[in-house]
Design an enzyme around this catalytic site. Structure first.
Site, PDB file in Angstrom:
ATOM      1  CB  THR A 224      -0.873  -0.008   1.273  1.00 42.13           C
ATOM      2  OG1 THR A 224      -1.738  -1.140   1.225  1.00 42.13           O
ATOM      3  CG2 THR A 224      -1.695   1.249   1.415  1.00 42.13           C
ATOM      4  NE  ARG A 252      -8.231  -8.016   2.489  1.00 41.07           N
ATOM      5  CZ  ARG A 252      -7.195  -7.198   2.552  1.00 41.07           C
ATOM      6  NH1 ARG A 252      -6.867  -6.485   1.490  1.00 41.07           N
ATOM      7  NH2 ARG A 252      -6.475  -7.091   3.657  1.00 41.07           N
ATOM      8  CB  THR A 275       1.323   0.175   4.698  1.00 37.75           C
ATOM      9  OG1 THR A 275       1.678  -0.979   3.914  1.00 37.75           O
ATOM     10  CG2 THR A 275       2.527   0.587   5.537  1.00 37.75           C
ATOM     11  N   GLY A 276      -0.253  -2.540   5.902  1.00 40.59           N
ATOM     12  CA  GLY A 276      -0.027  -3.785   6.634  1.00 40.59           C
ATOM     13  C   GLY A 276      -1.157  -4.768   6.448  1.00 40.59           C
ATOM     14  N   GLY A 278      -4.433  -5.677   6.682  1.00 42.25           N
ATOM     15  CA  GLY A 278      -5.603  -4.825   6.830  1.00 42.25           C
ATOM     16  C   GLY A 278      -6.641  -5.285   7.824  1.00 42.25           C
TER      17      GLY A 278
END
Length: 359
Positions: A224, A252, A275-276, A278
Site C-alpha cells: 500500500t 475483500r 500499511t499492513g 488490513g
C-alpha cells in the site's frame, strides 16, 4: 495674548506628536505580532510510505533498490514543492500518491496486485484534518488514480465511501476517464499470483489447509502507498491507496479505504496513513486510535504510534506500519516488519529515504 496662543499651539503639536508616536508604536507591535504568527504558519512537512513487509536487503538487487529510492524521492519532492509554494496539504497528498500510483513498483494503481480471479480491485481514501471531511472508494477496476476519485467523493458528494460499479458510475458523472483493466497488468504481479495459487493448491492437495498462514502469502498483502502532509496554514491531510491483497477473493476490502483504520487526519492531533495486514488494522482502528491517544491521553505522536504499532497490533497477531505527522510537524514512521518503503521532508527541509529497519 500672542504668548498665550503660541503656548497652546505648541502644546497641541506636542500632544499630536505623542499620539502619532503611540500609533506608530501600536502599528509596529501589531506588525511584529503578525510576523510571529506568519512564522509559525509557515511550518510545513510531508511523509510518505510505499508499503511494509519482509523487505530484506539480501533479497533486493542494487538496481531495484535504486529504483525504489528514486521513486520515493520523486514522490516526496512533488508533494513538498506544492507545500513550499503555498499549496494545500490535500493537494500535496494527492499528487505525491499519484506518483506512486503511476509506478509499477508499488501495490497501488499501475502496480496493483491481482485477485484470485486475476483482476485488479483498487481501494483508496483521503481525509481533511481541517474539516474532518473524508472520501473513499473500494473495489474499483477502471480508475487510473483511485486517490483522485476518493478526493472527488469527499468534495463533490454527500457520502464518504463509494464502492465497485457505483463508484465508477460516480466517476463517469464527474468526468473521470475510465481505463481498460489491462492498464494495471504487470508481469511480476501476475506471476506472484500464479505462484501463490500453485502453493495454495499444493497445500490443499497435501493436508487440506489453506495457504493464508504461509509467510510468503501473508506478505503478499503489503505494498500500500500513503502520504501525510502539513501545509503552511496548519492543515493536515492524509491519504492511502492500494491494490489490496494478492489472491484476495469475494471482493475483500482491507483497511486502506476505511476512515479511522487506514487513514485519519485531525488538525488538533495528527494525520496517519497505514500499511499492513488490513484485517488487523481494521479491528484495531489504527489510524484513529493514534489520534485518540494524543487527544484523550495527551501523549506525543511518537508515544502513540509506538504503543499501537509495537504493542496493540502484534498482540492481535497482525503486522505492518504507519507514517504520521502531528500539528507541530513532528514525524513518525513506525513499523513492526523487516522493512517499510518510506521518506520524509521535515520542517527544516531535511530529506530522508529509508527501506530497511536498520536505517
Amino acid at each position: 495674548m500672542y504668548k498665550i496662543l503660541t503656548f497652546f499651539f505648541l502644546l497641541f503639536l506636542t500632544i499630536g506628536c505623542n499620539n502619532n508616536d503611540n500609533k506608530h508604536k501600536n502599528i509596529d507591535e501589531i506588525q511584529l505580532s503578525n510576523s510571529k504568527k506568519t512564522d509559525n504558519s509557515l511550518k510545513f512537512a510531508i511523509v510518505i510510505h510505499g508499503g511494509a513487509g519482509t523487505i530484506l536487503k539480501e533479497n533486493m538487487s542494487d538496481s531495484l533498490e535504486t529504483a525504489y529510492r528514486n521513486k520515493l524521492e520523486e514522490a516526496i519532492k512533488v508533494g513538498h514543492e506544492i507545500l513550499k509554494n503555498g499549496g494545500t496539504a490535500l493537494e500535496a497528498v494527492t499528487n505525491a500518491i499519484n506518483v506512486m500510483e503511476d509506478s509499477p513498483l508499488f501495490n497501488a494503481g499501475k502496480g496493483a496486485v491481482f485477485t484470485h480471479e486475476e483482476t485488479n480491485e483498487l481501494d483508496a481514501s483521503i481525509m481533511d484534518g481541517n474539516t474532518l471531511n473524508a472520501g473513499a472508494v473500494a473495489g474499483v477496476t477502471h480508475i487510473k488514480n483511485p486517490i483522485n476519485l476518493a478526493y472527488e467523493v469527499m468534495v463533490n458528494s454527500e457520502h464518504v465511501m463509494l464502492a465497485g460499479n457505483g463508484a465508477e458510475e460516480f466517476a463517469k458523472l464527474r468526468g473521470f476517464e475510465l481505463v481498460d483493466p489491462y492498464y494495471f497488468y504487470t508481469e511480476n504481479r501476475f506471476q506472484s499470483l500464479q505462484r501463490i495459487k500453485q502453493k495454495e493448491k499444493t497445500e490443499l492437495d497435501h493436508n487440506g489447509k489453506t495457504a493464508f498462514a504461509d509467510p510468503f502469502i501473508k506478505d503478499s498483502k503489503f505494498g500500500t502507498v500513503g502520504c501525510v502532509a502539513l501545509d503552511k496554514n496548519g492543515s493536515i491531510a492524509a491519504g492511502t491507496s492500494t491494490g489490496g491483497m494478492t489472491n484476495k477473493r469475494w471482493n475483500r476490502i482491507g483497511d486502506a479505504p476505511i476512515i479511522g483504520a487506514g487513514t485519519y487526519a485531525n488538525n488538533a492531533t495528527c494525520g496517519v496513513s497505514s500499511t499492513g495486514w488490513g484485517e488487523y488494522f481494521i479491528r484495531a482502528m489504527v489510524a484513529h486510535d493514534i489520534s485518540a491517544m494524543m487527544e484523550y491521553k495527551g501523549v506525543s505522536l511518537q508515544e502513540a504510534t509506538q504503543e499501537v504499532i509495537h504493542k496493540k497490533i502484534p498482540a492481535l497477531g497482525g503486522d505492518g506500519g504507519i507514517v504520521a505527522l502531528d500539528k507541530d510537524g513532528n514525524i513518525a514512521m513506525e513499523f513492526n516488519t523487516a522493512g517499510m518503503y518510506r521518506a520524509y521532508i521535515n520542517t527544516e527541509g531535511e530529506l530522508f529515504i529509508g527501506i530497511y529497519k536498520e536505517e
